[in-house]
Scaffold this motif. Sequence first.
Motif, PDB file in Angstrom:
ATOM      1  N   GLU A 413       0.839  -1.200   0.000  1.00 65.62           N
ATOM      2  CA  GLU A 413       0.000   0.000   0.000  1.00 65.62           C
ATOM      3  C   GLU A 413       0.878   1.254   0.000  1.00 65.62           C
ATOM      4  O   GLU A 413       1.249   1.761   1.060  1.00 65.62           O
ATOM      5  CB  GLU A 413      -0.903  -0.045   1.250  1.00 65.62           C
ATOM      6  N   TYR A 416      -0.312   4.380   2.000  1.00 62.50           N
ATOM      7  CA  TYR A 416      -0.699   4.120   3.379  1.00 62.50           C
ATOM      8  C   TYR A 416      -0.547   5.369   4.245  1.00 62.50           C
ATOM      9  O   TYR A 416       0.463   6.063   4.203  1.00 62.50           O
ATOM     10  CB  TYR A 416       0.158   2.998   3.957  1.00 62.50           C
ATOM     11  N   SER A 421      -5.670   4.990   6.825  1.00 59.19           N
ATOM     12  CA  SER A 421      -5.799   3.687   6.175  1.00 59.19           C
ATOM     13  C   SER A 421      -6.114   2.656   7.254  1.00 59.19           C
ATOM     14  O   SER A 421      -5.796   2.851   8.424  1.00 59.19           O
ATOM     15  CB  SER A 421      -4.477   3.321   5.494  1.00 59.19           C
ATOM     16  N   LEU A 445       2.854  -5.433   6.225  1.00 61.08           N
ATOM     17  CA  LEU A 445       2.426  -4.295   5.427  1.00 61.08           C
ATOM     18  C   LEU A 445       3.667  -3.625   4.857  1.00 61.08           C
ATOM     19  O   LEU A 445       4.643  -3.400   5.567  1.00 61.08           O
ATOM     20  CB  LEU A 445       1.672  -3.303   6.327  1.00 61.08           C
ATOM     21  N   THR A 447       4.835  -0.198   2.537  1.00 62.53           N
ATOM     22  CA  THR A 447       4.288   1.052   2.006  1.00 62.53           C
ATOM     23  C   THR A 447       4.834   1.324   0.607  1.00 62.53           C
ATOM     24  O   THR A 447       5.121   2.455   0.235  1.00 62.53           O
ATOM     25  CB  THR A 447       4.613   2.232   2.934  1.00 62.53           C
TER      26      THR A 447
END
Lengths: 643, 255
Positions: A413, A416, A421, A445, A447
């Motif tokens: 993402e 983000y 988010s 996760l 970015t």
Amino acid sequence: MTLFKIAGKNIRNNFKNYFLYFASMIFSIVIYFTFVSLKYDHTIQSASDGSPKISSAFSGAAVVLIIFVAIFIWYSNSFFTRKRKKEVGLYSLLGVRKKQIGRMLFYENFLMGVLALLVGIALGTVLSRLFVMLLMNVMGYDAMPDFGISPAAILNTITVFLIITLITSVQGYRLIYRFKLIELFRADQEREKEPRSSVWIALLSVLLVGFGYWLALQNMLTSEAWKTIGVLVTPLVILVSVILGTYLLFNTLTVTLLKLARKRKRSYWRGLNLIGTSQLLYRMKGNARTLTIIAVLSATTLTAVGTAYSLYYNNRINVALANPNSYMFIGGDKAAVNKANQAIEQASGHKVIYHESVPLLEVDADITGLGQTTGSNEQTFTVISNHTFNKLAKLQGRNDVFSLQGSDAAVLEPGYMKGISPAYEGSTILLTGKGIHEKIHFTALKTYNVLNLGTVYSTLVVSDDLFAALQPKAKTMTAQAYEITHQDKAKELTKQLETILPETAGLASFYSDYARGMESTGLMIFMGGFLGLVFLAATGSIIYFKQLTEASSDKARYLILHKIGVKKSEIRKSVAKQVLFVFALPLAAGIAHCAVALSALSNLMMTSLVVPVVSCMGIYIGIYLVYYFLTVNSYYKIVTNVK
Amino acid sequence: MKTILQAKNVNKTFGTKGNQYTALNNINLSIEEGEFVGIMGPSGAGKSTLLNIFSTIDTPTSGEIIIDGHNIVTMNEEKLSDFRRNKLGFIFQDYNLLDTLTVKENILLPLALSKVPAAEIEQRVQEIADTFGIREILDKYPYHISGGQKQRAAASRAIVANPSLILADEPTGALDSKSATRLLESLSALNQANRSTIMMVTHDANAASYCKRVIFINDGRLFMELRKGDLSRKQFFGQILEVLATLGGEEHDAV
């Protein structure tokens, strides 16, 4: 001798005083002329493929410029008229009619305006060529402009500035009627009163500025304060609070501080501190408004230019974030893909660094598990395997390696935002679709993405096993990812690919995003830069004029000091200190305001703006310093010129 | 007795060749420590030029001037500033007080410039304020006090740093007779008590009568000098008027 001749003579004799005003006016005219020329210019229009953006941008900038220049000329003009109160009084006393004096001042101002206009347009025609080249350069165009002089631009500039000059000239004429003879002679004798100060208002000023800063630095989407005041009203509240605070700061806090300094006898009763401090104290209140205007102007200029430069500076970074591969497209049509592949491999001036065929899945998901309160619960994701991610990440120079197992997944993402988010890590979503019912669990996760954003949806990485299990059921496709050398110069190749590949291929290229970014941010930096320079020139001139008026009325004081044995070198030091105070205060406030505004912006943009902002501030301070030294020099010359 | 000021063959001419004007013509003069000397003469006689030269604000065309052992003719600008600060005190006709400073700050300015410690400054200012009777106006600003008070404040500033020589340029010129008397009495008392050396330019015979010696100049030359000696002030005043009468053209000013 006619009034007209006297007016001409006055300008010649006063030219030294007028010079900076004249120069600032010419500069404004040159910039205005350039902007208007660009509006009418065909070369740029055709280079930018006829986008109406440039023309309207320059029209807008020209309007801002007109308003600003009009205010600046108005201010300087009333300043000059006031400065000559005595002279006007003398004419009056000699029996010259007010009407005649008014006409003389009118002629003077009008002559100056016309002169500035002529010089400005002459310089403008020469310089605007240079500026257009500069603009093309920052916008990333390489077409050399065949830039003719546009009669429309000349006409436009002449009309606008003639009107401004006329209005200010009439203003000068009217000013005479508002003077009373006795006032004209007492102009310099008016006693400045010891300013009062209140600790409470001083405190209030700090509180107001602090509140504004605090509000600006809140996360605008999650902050309670923003919610309570309202997202649209809050920026206004910040603005009012900070400006009012700044005014009170200059009006009261500085006076309070100077008074405190006066109480510390050991330093106050030492050398010329006595003179400098007491003079500043007397002037501070009268100066508060000017200082506030300068602080606000500096802050605005710095913020605008800083933002523009930050965007320009971060263009490559942002584009690279959106386009980790030079080219990426989805191969539906085999023939087109082959043709594109050939074009890329044979492109002159570019070498292929890597070429990958990336297997992708498109899967719908129920994202209730993410706990989003707004928006739909359905979202389509692009899914890649752990293996693909590792391979692409390595090619793109990232050090991340996943080893996802079972239902573990990672989300990529680039946009983000913490707090806005969804908090992916630890949550679970459900992949749905024909024959698909898989719960996946987010364990990581990143970015950034390894795929170009223009080609794909939000991207998930799943374990190789899960990918294999999903593959037969989901919509599968193969994306082609290329990395080439000199990707920022691949204009020809990109054009070629755009014609080869069909719309559905979803071609996302580094080059086209980069060029588009350069075009818009280049335009912004160009306009921001020049508007900023005009603002800076005007603010510098305003302080300069203000200080010189003070110098003239301080002359008698310095003469006394000279008589009782103060050295010229000491006078110079004291003048430098005093002027520094007046210059540094609004600059410091402006920089502080700008720093807060830009850190709010940088929070929003999630990029560090330190390098571009600091370099903008450096340039600004540099030019500002030139004004400072000019002012100190002129001030010193005025007060030490005994006869 | 120590000589404070010694002027030898001082000449001053203005203008360029062919259009020269001699303001001072071969002036020889000496002032001893503790003297109170008045300089008188008609308008244009060269009084102010002489004072400006002694003040080091102007330079002579030729000649030598030694004040407290220093030849001021050969000094450069920076040194002259230091010299003025340390050796000379000034009282001007139009007071020359700084309107951004209180009376007290005006008085202590020369001490502040010489970087005297704050405690010592405070003490000096209080002493001087008592001498001139201006203690109660110390915290006021110049535009809140009368002309006489201003001039006494200016006189306080002139002597606060204990200068070798106090130069006064028409100090009573802008004062009414009562204020003028008060100032002159203060100066006279200062001269008596502290043995301060004062040189005062004036065209007011009454003011001059407070001096111990009056020097008359006319057309740029020394004309004559009177010493008070054991005369009363009134008798001395009479003598001064007589000289002025012989100088001519000054009777009106003297009344």
